[in-house]
Write a protein that holds these residues in place. Structure first.
Motif, PDB file in Angstrom:
ATOM      1  N   SER A 193      -6.712   9.489 -27.104  1.00 51.08           N
ATOM      2  CA  SER A 193      -6.509   8.178 -26.471  1.00 51.08           C
ATOM      3  C   SER A 193      -5.879   7.195 -27.438  1.00 51.08           C
ATOM      4  O   SER A 193      -5.040   6.375 -27.048  1.00 51.08           O
ATOM      5  CB  SER A 193      -7.850   7.633 -25.969  1.00 51.08           C
ATOM      6  OG  SER A 193      -8.463   8.523 -25.069  1.00 51.08           O
ATOM      7  N   GLY A 194      -6.272   7.280 -28.715  1.00 49.12           N
ATOM      8  CA  GLY A 194      -5.680   6.406 -29.722  1.00 49.12           C
ATOM      9  C   GLY A 194      -4.203   6.677 -29.918  1.00 49.12           C
ATOM     10  O   GLY A 194      -3.411   5.753 -30.130  1.00 49.12           O
ATOM     11  N   VAL A 195      -3.807   7.947 -29.837  1.00 47.88           N
ATOM     12  CA  VAL A 195      -2.384   8.302 -29.950  1.00 47.88           C
ATOM     13  C   VAL A 195      -1.595   7.681 -28.812  1.00 47.88           C
ATOM     14  O   VAL A 195      -0.505   7.119 -29.011  1.00 47.88           O
ATOM     15  CB  VAL A 195      -2.211   9.835 -29.968  1.00 47.88           C
ATOM     16  CG1 VAL A 195      -0.754  10.221 -29.774  1.00 47.88           C
ATOM     17  CG2 VAL A 195      -2.740  10.410 -31.270  1.00 47.88           C
ATOM     18  N   TYR A 196      -2.138   7.761 -27.598  1.00 47.55           N
ATOM     19  CA  TYR A 196      -1.465   7.151 -26.447  1.00 47.55           C
ATOM     20  C   TYR A 196      -1.317   5.644 -26.648  1.00 47.55           C
ATOM     21  O   TYR A 196      -0.216   5.093 -26.441  1.00 47.55           O
ATOM     22  CB  TYR A 196      -2.257   7.438 -25.177  1.00 47.55           C
ATOM     23  CG  TYR A 196      -1.838   6.590 -24.002  1.00 47.55           C
ATOM     24  CD1 TYR A 196      -0.689   6.895 -23.273  1.00 47.55           C
ATOM     25  CD2 TYR A 196      -2.583   5.474 -23.621  1.00 47.55           C
ATOM     26  CE1 TYR A 196      -0.288   6.105 -22.210  1.00 47.55           C
ATOM     27  CE2 TYR A 196      -2.189   4.684 -22.553  1.00 47.55           C
ATOM     28  CZ  TYR A 196      -1.049   5.001 -21.851  1.00 47.55           C
ATOM     29  OH  TYR A 196      -0.652   4.217 -20.795  1.00 47.55           O
ATOM     30  N   ALA A 197      -2.406   4.968 -27.051  1.00 53.96           N
ATOM     31  CA  ALA A 197      -2.341   3.525 -27.252  1.00 53.96           C
ATOM     32  C   ALA A 197      -1.374   3.163 -28.374  1.00 53.96           C
ATOM     33  O   ALA A 197      -0.632   2.177 -28.283  1.00 53.96           O
ATOM     34  CB  ALA A 197      -3.742   2.983 -27.556  1.00 53.96           C
ATOM     35  N   PHE A 198      -1.363   3.968 -29.437  1.00 52.99           N
ATOM     36  CA  PHE A 198      -0.466   3.714 -30.566  1.00 52.99           C
ATOM     37  C   PHE A 198       0.992   3.797 -30.131  1.00 52.99           C
ATOM     38  O   PHE A 198       1.807   2.921 -30.455  1.00 52.99           O
ATOM     39  CB  PHE A 198      -0.754   4.725 -31.677  1.00 52.99           C
ATOM     40  CG  PHE A 198       0.087   4.534 -32.909  1.00 52.99           C
ATOM     41  CD1 PHE A 198      -0.349   3.725 -33.941  1.00 52.99           C
ATOM     42  CD2 PHE A 198       1.318   5.168 -33.032  1.00 52.99           C
ATOM     43  CE1 PHE A 198       0.424   3.548 -35.086  1.00 52.99           C
ATOM     44  CE2 PHE A 198       2.100   4.999 -34.163  1.00 52.99           C
ATOM     45  CZ  PHE A 198       1.647   4.185 -35.191  1.00 52.99           C
ATOM     46  N   LEU A 199       1.335   4.852 -29.401  1.00 49.97           N
ATOM     47  CA  LEU A 199       2.719   5.031 -28.969  1.00 49.97           C
ATOM     48  C   LEU A 199       3.160   3.914 -28.027  1.00 49.97           C
ATOM     49  O   LEU A 199       4.282   3.411 -28.115  1.00 49.97           O
ATOM     50  CB  LEU A 199       2.888   6.387 -28.290  1.00 49.97           C
ATOM     51  CG  LEU A 199       2.775   7.617 -29.202  1.00 49.97           C
ATOM     52  CD1 LEU A 199       2.902   8.894 -28.380  1.00 49.97           C
ATOM     53  CD2 LEU A 199       3.837   7.582 -30.279  1.00 49.97           C
ATOM     54  N   VAL A 250       5.414   6.825 -36.739  1.00 45.92           N
ATOM     55  CA  VAL A 250       4.893   7.648 -35.646  1.00 45.92           C
ATOM     56  C   VAL A 250       4.744   9.096 -36.099  1.00 45.92           C
ATOM     57  O   VAL A 250       3.737   9.761 -35.810  1.00 45.92           O
ATOM     58  CB  VAL A 250       5.820   7.557 -34.418  1.00 45.92           C
ATOM     59  CG1 VAL A 250       5.309   8.449 -33.293  1.00 45.92           C
ATOM     60  CG2 VAL A 250       5.942   6.114 -33.954  1.00 45.92           C
ATOM     61  N   ILE A 251       5.739   9.601 -36.819  1.00 44.38           N
ATOM     62  CA  ILE A 251       5.675  10.976 -37.317  1.00 44.38           C
ATOM     63  C   ILE A 251       4.517  11.146 -38.286  1.00 44.38           C
ATOM     64  O   ILE A 251       3.768  12.130 -38.221  1.00 44.38           O
ATOM     65  CB  ILE A 251       7.010  11.350 -37.979  1.00 44.38           C
ATOM     66  CG1 ILE A 251       8.142  11.332 -36.954  1.00 44.38           C
ATOM     67  CG2 ILE A 251       6.922  12.726 -38.646  1.00 44.38           C
ATOM     68  CD1 ILE A 251       9.524  11.515 -37.554  1.00 44.38           C
ATOM     69  N   ILE A 252       4.345  10.200 -39.197  1.00 43.55           N
ATOM     70  CA  ILE A 252       3.239  10.266 -40.157  1.00 43.55           C
ATOM     71  C   ILE A 252       1.900  10.224 -39.430  1.00 43.55           C
ATOM     72  O   ILE A 252       0.971  10.992 -39.745  1.00 43.55           O
ATOM     73  CB  ILE A 252       3.351   9.111 -41.169  1.00 43.55           C
ATOM     74  CG1 ILE A 252       4.618   9.281 -42.028  1.00 43.55           C
ATOM     75  CG2 ILE A 252       2.117   9.047 -42.059  1.00 43.55           C
ATOM     76  CD1 ILE A 252       4.895   8.110 -42.940  1.00 43.55           C
TER      77      ILE A 252
END
Length: 272
Positions: A193-199, A250-252
């Motif tokens: 969920s954090g990845v989704y919010a980050f993107l 984003v890659i990192i």
């Protein structure tokens, strides 16, 4: 064997098609401007240098980078906290208005973001939050929260309550059983969920265009300004260098959380 070979070949072709735009972006960022503008493509950056990155790494970039990083961290942190508590409440407890709350989450996700621009602008204007980190964070949190709640609900539903009850029988309090047993099992879901919010927060463009001014822009707006310059030819190596720098965090981030994210997505797909 023939079928497997064909499938492997198809997979390689698709992988090359997917990665080629990324390679072309990185390759162009090292080319001098005269080679980037020619009609003959240059597939290898022989004779290239880092001059495009020198032109891009200026105070405007660092200002936009700090702004984007601040808004993204605020959005991810607050969205995960509220989404996590909401998902727990919806999954673990039965209360009045529960079905209405779930239905509201679904309906909110169906509303196009563009339909809310005027009301969001008026709201932030009334609160004196236009052109500010706080104002942009508010609208970003509101944008990512519904889907994050729905996503985390699937993960919470996938953890049996019997595990907590067994821990409570063994002497743990309800809070202790949750943090010792349930919370570690929900960590992959929180990461996913954090990845989704980050993107969503890092790459968002349209809301930032409405809320922020040109002198106080996030990285996507800064990159747009780099590509569209009045009375000047587009500096394509600099634009590509800027795109590489925008994509690099984003890659990192993906490299740091990819293990947890993969297990979280698979767990949510099976148990949610």
């Amino acid at each position: 064997m023939i079928r497997r070979g064909l499938l492997n070949t198809l997979a390689i072709v698709l992988a090359v098609m997917w990665i080629f735009p990324v390679y072309w972006m990185v390759n162009t960022s090292f080319l001098p401007q005269n080679k980037a503008r020619t009609s003959d493509p240059t597939f290898l950056p022989f004779g290239g240098d880092f001059s495009a990155y020198d032109r891009v790494l200026n105070p405007d970039f660092w200002h936009s980078f700090r702004l984007s990083l601040s808004v993204t961290l605020i959005t991810v942190t607050i969205a995960l906290v509220f989404a996590f508590l909401s998902a727990l409440a919806v999954s673990r407890f039965r209360f009045g208005g529960r079905k209405g709350f779930i239905l509201t989450i679904l309906i909110v996700q169906m509303i196009p973001a563009e339909a809310l621009f005027i009301s969001q602008y008026k709201m932030l204007q009334g609160w004196n939050l236009l052109d500010s980190v706080a104002g942009l964070s508010v609208v970003y949190i509101a944008a990512v929260l519904p889907f994050t709640v729905w996503m985390l609900r699937g993960f919470v539903d996938g953890v049996p309550q019997d595990l907590e009850q067994a821990a409570m029988i063994d002497g743990c309090s309800r809070t202790g059983a949750f943090f010792r047993i349930t919370f570690p099992l929900l960590a992959p879901g929180l990461v996913a969920s954090g990845v989704y919010a980050f993107l969503q927060a890092w790459n968002e463009f349209t809301l930032a265009t409405v809320v922020m001014s040109p002198s106080n822009s996030t990285l996507p707006l800064w990159l747009r300004g780099l590509a569209v310059q009045t009375n000047q030819a587009t500096d394509w190596p600099a634009v590509m260098a800027g795109a590489v720098l925008v994509a690099l965090p984003v890659i990192i981030f993906f490299m740091l959380v990819q293990g947890r994210m993969t297990s979280g997505l698979v767990s949510g797909a099976v148990k949610g």
